[in-house]
Design a protein around this motif. Structure first.
Motif, PDB file in Angstrom:
ATOM      1  N   THR A   1       0.600   9.262  10.297  1.00  0.00           N
ATOM      2  CA  THR A   1       0.923  10.636   9.905  1.00  0.00           C
ATOM      3  C   THR A   1       2.037  11.229  10.762  1.00  0.00           C
ATOM      4  N   ALA A   2       2.330  10.600  11.899  1.00  0.00           N
ATOM      5  CA  ALA A   2       3.359  11.099  12.801  1.00  0.00           C
ATOM      6  C   ALA A   2       3.972   9.902  13.510  1.00  0.00           C
ATOM      7  N   ARG A   3       4.948  10.159  14.363  1.00  0.00           N
ATOM      8  CA  ARG A   3       5.576   9.062  15.094  1.00  0.00           C
ATOM      9  C   ARG A   3       4.567   8.435  16.035  1.00  0.00           C
ATOM     10  N   ALA A   4       4.780   7.178  16.363  1.00  0.00           N
ATOM     11  CA  ALA A   4       3.884   6.470  17.264  1.00  0.00           C
ATOM     12  C   ALA A   4       3.876   7.161  18.624  1.00  0.00           C
TER      13      ALA A   4
ATOM     14  N   VAL B   1       0.840  -1.193   0.000  1.00  0.00           N
ATOM     15  CA  VAL B   1       0.000   0.000   0.000  1.00  0.00           C
ATOM     16  C   VAL B   1       0.879   1.248   0.000  1.00  0.00           C
ATOM     17  N   VAL B   2       0.564   2.189  -0.872  1.00  0.00           N
ATOM     18  CA  VAL B   2       1.252   3.485  -0.928  1.00  0.00           C
ATOM     19  C   VAL B   2       0.189   4.577  -0.942  1.00  0.00           C
ATOM     20  N   VAL B   3       0.378   5.593  -0.115  1.00  0.00           N
ATOM     21  CA  VAL B   3      -0.548   6.721  -0.043  1.00  0.00           C
ATOM     22  C   VAL B   3       0.249   8.006  -0.226  1.00  0.00           C
ATOM     23  N   ALA B   4      -0.203   8.845  -1.150  1.00  0.00           N
ATOM     24  CA  ALA B   4       0.484  10.109  -1.409  1.00  0.00           C
ATOM     25  C   ALA B   4      -0.527  11.242  -1.472  1.00  0.00           C
TER      26      ALA B   4
ATOM     27  N   LEU C   1      -5.478  19.027   6.418  1.00  0.00           N
ATOM     28  CA  LEU C   1      -6.299  18.271   5.479  1.00  0.00           C
ATOM     29  C   LEU C   1      -5.741  16.856   5.324  1.00  0.00           C
ATOM     30  N   TRP C   2      -4.415  16.730   5.220  1.00  0.00           N
ATOM     31  CA  TRP C   2      -3.751  15.423   5.111  1.00  0.00           C
ATOM     32  C   TRP C   2      -4.147  14.524   6.284  1.00  0.00           C
ATOM     33  N   ARG C   3      -4.087  15.050   7.489  1.00  0.00           N
ATOM     34  CA  ARG C   3      -4.449  14.235   8.647  1.00  0.00           C
ATOM     35  C   ARG C   3      -5.905  13.792   8.576  1.00  0.00           C
ATOM     36  N   ASP C   4      -6.776  14.693   8.144  1.00  0.00           N
ATOM     37  CA  ASP C   4      -8.200  14.359   8.080  1.00  0.00           C
ATOM     38  C   ASP C   4      -8.505  13.363   6.966  1.00  0.00           C
ATOM     39  N   ILE C   5      -7.855  13.497   5.819  1.00  0.00           N
ATOM     40  CA  ILE C   5      -8.139  12.559   4.727  1.00  0.00           C
ATOM     41  C   ILE C   5      -7.582  11.178   5.053  1.00  0.00           C
ATOM     42  N   VAL C   6      -6.493  11.113   5.800  1.00  0.00           N
ATOM     43  CA  VAL C   6      -5.971   9.824   6.253  1.00  0.00           C
ATOM     44  C   VAL C   6      -6.965   9.146   7.203  1.00  0.00           C
TER      45      VAL C   6
END
Length: 451
Positions: free
Chosen positions: A352-355, A320-323, A334-339
């Motif tokens: 989206t960030a470190r664990a 899986v690749v997400v861009a 927006l990136w965080r919300d779409i994820v």
């Protein structure tokens, strides 16, 4: 060599419809006031690609799947891939010192290797701001940055995110190939991946490009932002690409494309010793950030140019690749919300960030952290407020409250919202026990004085 194209059946995510993803992207772009954005997802078997909005809020040009966006630091992944291709061909050795390849730097940074540059473990400061670097050559830029006095730590012993390290990597790329950085990256990485090259400063771009945007707080209007990256900094941030292009790069770095040999891709994904990036990610390889999610290690990179926000994540196990690309600073949210929407629709949980760290205990007073710290030309000042709580100021800006913990980690407090944001940590000198370094947002600063 076979290149697997599908995740195991049990691991394959369900696929949302194109229209479903487009609808969510449209809605979130309006909420966050982002003029345009792209999202591309490779599920392990096929690609879903959607875009929305305008590439330029004034010209009102459409933001399509082909539009190239200033990637900012995601550029570093392409630079690293090009260097690793040279290493794979035997044109250089990753453990060669930089001085062997760039003799004018041999005396300044005698122990720094190519590996150190790509993993941000060279101990180099981040480099001067772009406005100061305009008009300088790579040799002059590096001679000013690569000095014993500005070294943050012995090479290979710690992590500090550095644009200067990638300026050096780009210069090595040019010296070995005899090409400019742009020519080398295009020939070695972009064209084999089917990506039409586009760079900041192109006089006649070969494809449609997007402007970055900023919100004018006085008028409430979103307007194009000027890209001020200095030409010398190109290897650290001058690439433009679409989300679909980033998916192609992501497929390569997880070994799903013949454009990047498996050995080179594996080195990009393998955690480097001492590369603890703090708030940026869970670990770091050669050119890629590494993120842990649900027992899997994803790789990728984040980038922000003037008024853009771009992100790449790839899972070697499932394919899986997400861009994502967005042409506004607000596109990070927006990136965080779409994820989050992707997780709900498909079951794909993309980091989206470190664990999250293990519980660090209650906040503590840390009066001994007060002092000044430097990373090249940037000064970080930690002072105690009237209640004895530490605050952080960068180059004299308004102080931001810090929350410190017993393990010397710290968080930042957004003064406008009181939201806690990951910060970094203080480090003690192992010999004296005195706090001698501060790492904030992946950049390390060496202590130069007490408050």
């Amino acid at each position: 060599m076979p290149y697997p194209t599908a995740a195991p059946a049990a691991a394959r995510p369900s696929s949302p419809s194109h229209q479903e993803l487009r609808s969510h992207l449209d809605s979130l772009a309006r909420v966050h006031r982002v003029p345009g954005a792209q999202l591309a997802v490779h599920t392990g078997t096929h690609v879903i690609s959607v875009s929305t909005g305008t590439a330029d809020a004034v010209a009102n040009t459409p933001f399509t799947a082909e539009t190239a966006v200033p990637l900012g630091s995601v550029t570093k992944a392409a630079t690293a891939a090009a260097v690793l291709l040279l290493a794979d061909d035997g044109d250089l050795d990753l453990d060669q010192t930089v001085g062997e390849l760039l003799p004018d730097l041999a005396g300044a940074i005698p122990e720094v290797t190519v590996r150190h540059l790509l993993s941000h473990t060279a101990g180099l400061p981040t480099g001067p701001d772009s406005d100061s670097a305009v008009g300088t050559t790579a040799a002059r830029y590096l001679s000013a940055v690569c000095t014993a006095r500005s070294s943050l730590f012995p090479p290979g012993t710690a992590f500090s995110y550095s644009n200067a390290g990638y300026v050096a990597a780009g210069r090595i790329l040019s010296e070995v190939t005899g090409m400019t950085w742009q020519e080398a990256v295009a020939a070695l990485v972009l064209e084999p991946l089917g990506i039409v090259p586009a760079f900041l400063g192109d006089a006649a771009p070969a494809r449609p490009i997007a402007s970055g945007h900023a919100l004018n707080t006085a008028t409430g209007l979103v307007r194009p932002a000027h890209q001020n990256l200095a030409p010398v900094e190109a290897p650290a941030g001058a690439l433009l690409a679409s989300a679909e292009d980033l998916v192609a790069l992501g497929r390569a770095v997880i070994g799903r494309s013949a454009a990047l040999p498996a050995g080179a891709a594996g080195l990009m994904r393998r955690p480097e010793p001492a590369a603890d990036p703090g708030a940026l990610a869970d670990a770091w390889g050669l050119g890629l950030a590494l993120f842990t999610q649900d027992g899997r290690v994803w790789c990728g990179h984040d980038g922000n140019a003037q008024g853009t926000s771009c992100h790449l994540r790839a899972d070697p196990d499932s394919g899986v690749v997400v861009a994502f690309t967005g042409n506004s600073g607000a596109a990070t949210a927006l990136w965080r919300d779409i994820v989050a929407e992707l997780a709900r629709l498909t079951g794909i949980r993309v980091p989206t960030a470190r664990a999250a760290d293990t519980p660090r205990g209650p906040a503590v007073a840390l009066p001994e952290c007060a002092g000044t710290y430097r990373n090249g030309g940037t000064e970080y000042t930690v002072k105690l407020d009237g209640d004895g709580r530490p605050t952080l100021s960068v180059d004299g800006d308004c102080p931001i409250p810090l929350v410190c913990y017993p393990d010397l980690s710290c968080d930042l407090v957004d003064p406008a919202t009181d939201r806690i944001e990951p910060g970094g940590r203080f480090h003690r000198d192992p010999a004296t026990g005195v706090i001698d370094r501060l790492q904030i947002s992946g950049r390390t600063a060496r202590r130069t004085g007490t408050d």
